[in-house]
Enzyme design. Structure first.
Site, mmCIF file in Angstrom:
data_model
loop_
_atom_site.group_PDB
_atom_site.id
_atom_site.type_symbol
_atom_site.label_atom_id
_atom_site.label_comp_id
_atom_site.label_asym_id
_atom_site.label_seq_id
_atom_site.Cartn_x
_atom_site.Cartn_y
_atom_site.Cartn_z
ATOM 1 N N GLY A 483 1.166 -1.019 0.256
ATOM 2 C CA GLY A 483 0.223 0.011 0.206
ATOM 3 C C GLY A 483 0.485 1.162 0.120
ATOM 4 O O GLY A 483 0.447 2.473 0.026
ATOM 5 N N ARG A 662 19.428 7.261 -2.115
ATOM 6 C CA ARG A 662 18.717 7.234 -2.957
ATOM 7 C C ARG A 662 16.817 7.169 -3.087
ATOM 8 O O ARG A 662 16.605 6.823 -2.530
ATOM 9 C CB ARG A 662 18.684 6.720 -4.662
ATOM 10 C CG ARG A 662 18.002 7.040 -5.609
ATOM 11 C CD ARG A 662 18.280 6.206 -6.507
ATOM 12 N NE ARG A 662 19.652 6.949 -6.819
ATOM 13 C CZ ARG A 662 19.073 7.075 -8.801
ATOM 14 N NH1 ARG A 662 18.947 7.398 -9.631
ATOM 15 N NH2 ARG A 662 20.775 7.630 -9.341
ATOM 16 N N ILE A 663 16.258 7.843 -3.121
ATOM 17 C CA ILE A 663 14.717 8.288 -2.252
ATOM 18 C C ILE A 663 13.914 7.839 -4.248
ATOM 19 O O ILE A 663 14.335 8.622 -4.834
ATOM 20 C CB ILE A 663 14.159 9.382 -2.083
ATOM 21 C CG1 ILE A 663 15.039 9.793 -0.183
ATOM 22 C CG2 ILE A 663 12.673 9.878 -1.742
ATOM 23 C CD1 ILE A 663 14.712 8.056 0.097
ATOM 24 N N LEU A 664 13.225 7.124 -4.261
ATOM 25 C CA LEU A 664 12.646 6.853 -5.961
ATOM 26 C C LEU A 664 11.378 7.720 -5.933
ATOM 27 O O LEU A 664 11.048 7.874 -7.097
ATOM 28 C CB LEU A 664 12.071 5.373 -5.870
ATOM 29 C CG LEU A 664 13.718 4.206 -5.376
ATOM 30 C CD1 LEU A 664 12.802 2.876 -5.177
ATOM 31 C CD2 LEU A 664 14.392 4.113 -7.251
ATOM 32 N N GLN A 672 5.186 7.792 3.729
ATOM 33 C CA GLN A 672 6.106 6.151 3.882
ATOM 34 C C GLN A 672 6.726 7.234 5.271
ATOM 35 O O GLN A 672 6.224 5.781 7.013
ATOM 36 C CB GLN A 672 6.914 5.750 4.184
ATOM 37 C CG GLN A 672 6.469 4.174 2.771
ATOM 38 C CD GLN A 672 6.923 3.249 3.338
ATOM 39 O OE1 GLN A 672 6.280 2.931 4.203
ATOM 40 N NE2 GLN A 672 7.610 2.044 2.828
ATOM 41 N N LYS A 735 18.541 3.052 -0.374
ATOM 42 C CA LYS A 735 18.210 2.284 1.120
ATOM 43 C C LYS A 735 16.478 2.145 1.817
ATOM 44 O O LYS A 735 15.388 2.879 1.466
ATOM 45 C CB LYS A 735 18.817 2.683 2.011
ATOM 46 C CG LYS A 735 20.244 2.694 2.258
ATOM 47 C CD LYS A 735 20.773 3.624 3.168
ATOM 48 C CE LYS A 735 22.206 3.592 3.428
ATOM 49 N NZ LYS A 735 22.580 4.868 4.284
ATOM 50 N N GLY A 736 15.850 0.755 2.621
ATOM 51 C CA GLY A 736 14.303 1.419 2.680
ATOM 52 C C GLY A 736 14.379 2.390 3.830
ATOM 53 O O GLY A 736 15.145 2.378 4.215
ATOM 54 N N GLU A 739 10.686 0.920 7.929
ATOM 55 C CA GLU A 739 10.398 1.011 9.199
ATOM 56 C C GLU A 739 11.507 2.203 10.403
ATOM 57 O O GLU A 739 11.370 2.249 11.317
ATOM 58 C CB GLU A 739 11.875 -0.633 9.063
ATOM 59 C CG GLU A 739 10.585 -1.076 8.863
ATOM 60 C CD GLU A 739 11.320 -3.046 8.799
ATOM 61 O OE1 GLU A 739 11.838 -3.779 8.000
ATOM 62 O OE2 GLU A 739 10.852 -3.508 9.973
#
Ligand SMILES: Cc1cc2nc3c(=O)[nH]c(=O)nc-3n(C[C@H](O)[C@H](O)[C@H](O)COP(=O)(O)OP(=O)(O)OC[C@H]3O[C@@H](n4cnc5c(N)ncnc54)[C@H](O)[C@@H]3O)c2cc1C
Ligand code: SF4
Lengths: 777, 327
Positions: A483, A662-664, A672, A735-736, A739
């Site tokens: 989502g 990097r922010i997509l 997020q 990077k994610g 979380e």
């Protein structure tokens, strides 16, 4: 790096990656066209409903289904007496491992009751309502025993596990001699932190729709964060080859960790479909959601720190005691973040578990990092106040230039910039250093901050690109969109990798028929899938380049492959861009309708070492072989206003700044971070599941009484990212962010509450009862 | 939820007759309490009689005060200009309750009959004297953070969860009831709800099959100058941990009349005559308010987890009185 070219270099022209593209699935979602796993109207579909245990410990003496079977529309009632036999169950360690089960116990395989809410029967009927009513009519008589509700119960046996978190983390860690360092430290502090039981509570509850296509082939529409993991689990349960189990998840209404594993209700539904010979759909009720897919465990942490008078950390000793189930040694690994957040020469951690009559807890958004950061970040705040040092300054004095837990250099770390930018956006310098000294009328105003960090876990996956000569492409990976925007960001990555506009790309995910992608958990999805898509596109270009240089009609005929570059879909010489051609022209000449490429993307340590990632989890050989420690970092700044008489705490301002590679997509990434911060504010201020101490049963298992933040609880939030290029983590430098957004949040809030009131609340959530009696210091 | 038959009628006498004559029958208005409890199997009704077409409507000024039909919706009443102007505590209590969606469905009559949020009551796997008389009350030494400190008994300490009823208790509202014989009676709101004693299953004086027709709130200076303050675990959409409905008529710094009721802390809407006695005739100062608050909770019998409510209820009441007298 040799094995995967760097994206930064190959796409010099700015593309759509990073742009705040609207969600490609947004329109379908608001139009109700996006189908969730419980929304497939299969022919002959019947409805499954669980009947769950009233008691938390004991045995089933008898189950009387006679009344329920008389209810119109009831097809069948499954219990432990007639559940079709499974090839394997997680009831033994070998089975648990093969299944990858989150819990070493499958209900409805015997008459034993281990926890309240444990499924005891599955009722199948022609409508949901009839199945529900029949479930109420099933009479179960129990031989009940007194359950243990939590590790805090005097009867709970406490023990020190060798391993926690399903064997993935150590129950005891030691780096240097923390006890000795503590003994000689001029400053010593010990604090005890408790954390309430939290439930993930995604908007979409767990749901399964199972249809047996043949006696040995099943398709499952599942609400899961990972179709492949569910497929593997089911194939082990059922004793079927993996390819005979198809799992589909096109849309997910949130997961937060609870949909990261295959839980009992899923396999029970599959078995029910087998038993009745029709497709069966089962959706957990909200109440059942609280006892079906894990939770964040109730826990106490004791953190002792030793420091110099200048505020330099010398020793950290962390102890955690928490509740686990009768079979598993599960605890979130809180100590990991405490071991690496600051430059501290010594560290020690211990875990202690108490068995109780509860299901096994599971990863919950930032497992370990969220509660662990609460302890370390509040203690750092204490240290700052005790020494009269600004909380931000104390963190800079202990800034870790390399990973203290491993000695590795960071692959990238922009935490200093996060602190500086966050402080500037927030106006941290305006903070009165004295606690309890800032007022707004009757309200006490407080500023708090905390550090966030989350690892780049090791992961890998595959993607497929099919580029058509007409300028369209279909891009596929068996990933999940929780989502949060996976459809959208992968469309962007594919668009740039293929030099096409985003509307020429269709990105498909959520099906085990597609190339395998990792679970969307541990914040690995964006990094892994984006790399896979990128690599698959590179594969396409390699094929087309080969074609071009062999094609006498191509301007690139007889060029060397390494001299050819692709720029916006045009194959051209690196040194002479005018020499080249469009991929469509090349393909048309060759009579090709489409070209297909596949690529394997690696993420984290596996990318750096070139070795496959170990499915056992983040702590594996590949990780220790890597040269770099890979983490995202960030900082949260929070203003609260506390009513000291009424005990209410309101977050009135919020700033988060993260360095996460990097922010997509600027928009979905911001969302997020906002979502994760709100999740954290919920844990900080209101989320708590109450388990009755005598019955070991929840007393507030609904969304009316389990409070999550509403709009009125949340202020306008400021979110920024530091521009960060990390060449070691994956081809995209991603990077994610799923979380890290919640790590440190509860500490930032608690620290702001302390600054406002002078009262340190170490017991989450910080509800009005814990504030009352506060007088400004 | 069990199967039930459904009857809709526009006639009060048909509705009362249907419910009086049928075992297990119940009225349904907005259904936000009733259906919720039926889904939980806490209530099992074999027949539902839909009263939404019964003309218990209207919000109008009468000689006795403001008359509100029992089938008016919470949102309509909460926003009605007469209510906002002359009974601000009533308006505020409604608009701080539940969510907009619920308020659009829920009726005034149903609101007064909503049932406790005690977690044991709402889960049929637990014993509970209110739901299953004689089975026990696990809340006494269990999860009682949200439960009552006033009006409890050994049998039950369930909180009356409503907000509107607290404002109505403070402002001397009177209910008009009607039974199957068409007989009407008036019951002051403070006498409508009863404390659990040894019969926690009995929550009001409403007879089986009797309907709430309307609520009348007398006009008064302390009604015009009234307010409702609600403290909860989150900023909106939560039941009260403690609340206070207060009305004051202050002249020249002296309190001429005062009305006080507490919510979230009592087994019924908790009117405090003791607090009003202290307030009446006294100067409108914080010291007076503190004394009144102390009197309001003098009989409190907190349990382990809800001890904080003794302080919270007092602070809530004092704050409400301070804000109101400063307004
Ligand atoms: C999630 C949630 C949060 C909530 N939060 C709050 C809150 O913060 N504050 C608050 O005050 N309330 C709150 N409520 C309760 C809500 O206000 C009530 O459910 C609602 O007012 C009930 O009205 P209704 O018309 O839906 O009643 P129904 O559900 O239709 O009926 C309730 C009961 O009253 C009976 N009844 C209804 N009308 C009459 C009548 N005219 N005469 C005789 N009997 C009648 C029915 O038979 C039934 O027993 C909340 C409810 C929910 C579900
Ligand atoms: S307090 Fe009342 S409602 Fe709650 S368990 Fe006890 S008897 Fe039941």
């Amino acid at each position: 790096m040799e094995n995967e070219p760097a994206f930064f270099e190959t796409s010099p022209t700015p593309g759509v990656v990073g742009q705040p593209l609207n969600r490609v699935d947004g329109r379908d979602k608001v139009m109700g066209k996006a189908k969730y796993s419980a929304e497939y109207p299969l022919p002959g579909l019947v409805y499954g409903v669980l009947k769950t245990s009233d008691i938390a410990k004991g045995r089933i003496q008898s189950i009387d289904t006679s009344l329920a079977l008389k209810e119109p529309g009831v097809v069948q009632i499954l219990t432990h007496l007639n559940l079709p036999k499974l090839a394997k169950t997680p009831n033994d360690p070998e089975g648990k491992k093969a299944i990858g089960a989150p819990m070493g116990f499958l209900p409805m395989t015997s008459d034993v009751i281990h926890y309240a809410g444990q499924p005891v029967a599955l009722i199948v009927a022609d409508t949901f309502e009839r199945a529900t009513q029949a479930a109420a009519l099933v009479r179960v008589s129990y031989a009940a025993e007194a359950p243990i509700a939590a590790y805090t119960d005097k009867r709970a046996e406490l023990f020190n596990p060798e391993k926690i978190q399903d064997g993935k983390a150590d129950g005891y860690t030691r780096r240097g001699d923390a006890r000795a360092a503590l003994a000689s430290a001029p400053i010593k502090m010990t604090a005890v932190y408790t954390h309430a039981i939290n439930h993930h509570n995604p908007m979409e509850p767990g749901s399964t729709t199972a249809i047996w296509e043949a006696p040995d082939r099943v398709t499952v529409y599942e609400s899961t964060q990972g179709v492949t993991r569910t497929q593997k689990s089911l194939s082990a349960y059922l004793g079927l080859p993996q390819d005979q189990v198809r799992v589909i998840t096109k849309f997910l209404g949130g997961g937060f960790g609870c949909k990261g594993s295959c839980w009992p209700h899923t396999v029970l539904t599959v078995q029910a479909a087998k038993a009745v010979g029709r497709p069966v759909k089962l959706v957990l009720s909200r109440k059942q959601q609280f006892t079906s897919m894990g939770h964040r465990e109730d826990q106490t942490q004791t953190l002792t720190l030793g420091a110099s008078k200048e505020g330099k950390l010398l020793a950290l000793i962390h102890e955690k005691t928490s509740t686990t189930s009768p079979w598993d040694n599960y605890a979130e690994a809180n100590s990991k973040i405490i071991n690496l957040l600051y430059d501290c020469p010594t560290f020690e951690s211990h875990y202690q578990l108490g068995r109780a009559n509860v299901m096994t807890s599971t990863f919950t958004r930032a497992p370990g990092e969220a509660p662990g950061s609460f302890a370390i970040e509040c203690s750092m705040d204490d240290l700052a106040y005790q020494l009269g040092i600004d909380p931000l300054e104390i963190r800079l004095r202990n800034y870790a230039e390399k990973d203290p837990s491993t000695g590795q250099p960071w692959s990238s770390k922009s935490l200093r910039q996060c602190y500086a930018r966050g402080a500037e956006l927030f106006g941290w310098s305006k903070r009165n250093p004295k606690a309890g000294a800032t007022r707004n009328g009757r309200l006490l105003v407080g500023y708090g901050m905390a550090t966030a960090s989350y690892p780049v876990h090791n992961s890998q996956g595959t993607a497929r690109v099919r580029l058509y000569a007409d300028g369209h492409a279909v891009v596929q990976a068996g990933a999940t969109d929780l989502g949060t925007g996976t459809y959208t960001v992968m469309t962007q990555v594919a668009a740039d990798s293929l030099g096409l506009a985003p509307d020429k790309i269709r990105f498909e995910l959520g099906d085990t028929k597609l190339p395998t992608a990792p679970n969307s958990g541990g914040s690995v999805a964006a990094g892994t899938v984006s790399s896979s898509v990128y690599m698959a596109a590179q594969d396409v270009w390699e094929r087309l380049t080969k074609m071009a240089i062999k094609d006498p009609k191509s301007p690139l005929f007889q060029a060397k492959a390494e001299d050819v570059a692709v720029e916006k879909g045009r194959l051209q010489l690196k040194k002479n861009a005018s020499k080249g051609e469009d991929f469509m022209a090349l393909m048309k000449r060759a009579g090709l309708d489409d070209v297909e490429g596949t690529g394997q993307g690696k993420y984290g340590a596996g990318y750096e070492t070139g070795r496959p990632s170990n499915p056992a989890g983040p702590q594996n050989n590949t990780e220790s072989e890597a040269k770099h420690s890979m983490h995202s970092f960030g900082a949260h700044f929070c203003e609260v206003q506390v009513d000291p008489d009424l005990g209410t705490v309101r977050v009135t301002r919020w700033v988060s700044v993260h360095g996460a590679g990097r922010i997509l997509n600027a928009k979905t990434a911001r969302s997020q971070i906002i979502g994760g911060s709100i999740f954290g504010i919920g844990a900080a201020l209101m989320e708590a599941t109450a388990r009755d101490p005598h019955y070991a049963r929840y007393t507030n298992a609904d969304l009316g009484d389990y409070h999550i933040p509403v709009n009125a609880d949340i202020p306008d939030m400021t979110v920024e990212f530091i521009d960060e290029h990390d060449p070691y983590i994956n081809a995209m430098g991603v990077k994610g962010i799923g979380e890290i957004s919640m790590v440190g949040v509860s500490a930032a809030v608690a620290n702001a509450v302390f600054h406002a009131t002078g009262k340190r609340v170490r017991d989450l959530p910080i509800t009005p009862d814990k504030i009352l009696g506060t007088k400004a210091v | 939820m069990n199967n039930f038959s459904y009857l809709q009628t526009a006639q009060a006498k048909d509705a009362t007759a249907a419910v009086t004559g049928t075992k297990g029958a119940a009225f349904i208005a907005g259904g936000t309490t009733l259906l919720d409890l039926m889904k939980l199997n806490v209530e099992n009704h074999s027949q539902l009689v839909d009263i939404n077409l019964v003309p218990f409507k209207g919000i109008e000024q009468t000689a006795d005060g403001l008359r509100i039909g029992a089938l008016e919706r919470m949102s309509d009443v909460g926003e009605h200009p007469l209510v906002v102007q002359n009974y601000p505590a009533v308006s505020q209590s409604l608009l701080q309750a539940a969510s907009p969606q619920l308020r659009n469905m829920a009726s005034i009559g149903g609101n007064l009959l909503q049932r406790t949020r005690c977690g044991y009551f709402r889960d049929v796997a637990f014993p509970c004297n209110k739901r299953n008389p004689g089975s026990g009350c696990p809340a006494q030494d269990g999860e009682n953070r949200n439960l009552a400190i006033l009006g409890g008994s050994k049998a039950c300490i369930a909180t009356h969860p409503g907000d509107l009823s607290v404002a109505l208790a403070a402002l001397d509202a009177v209910l008009l009831l009607e039974n199957a014989k068409g007989k009407q009676r008036r019951v002051p709101l403070v006498d409508f709800h009863v404390v659990p004693g040894t019969t926690p299953q009995r929550e009001t004086v409403l007879e089986p099959g009797e309907l709430i027709v309307s609520v009348t709130i007398p006009a008064a200076a302390h009604a015009r100058k009234s307010m409702y303050l609600k403290v909860r675990d989150r900023a909106s959409y939560a039941f009260a941990l403690a609340s206070a409905a207060v009305g004051l008529d202050v002249q020249g710094g002296q309190i001429r009349s005062a009305r006080v009721a507490l919510g979230g802390v009592g087994t019924k809407p908790w009117r405090s005559v003791a607090a009003e006695k202290i307030l009446t005739g006294a100067p409108a100062t914080e010291a007076t308010f503190r004394a009144a608050a102390a009197a309001a909770v003098r009989d409190a019998q907190p349990r382990e987890q809800n001890r904080f409510k003794v302080e919270l209820a007092q602070n809530t009441l004092v704050r409400a009185l301070l804000e109101l007298s400063a307004a």
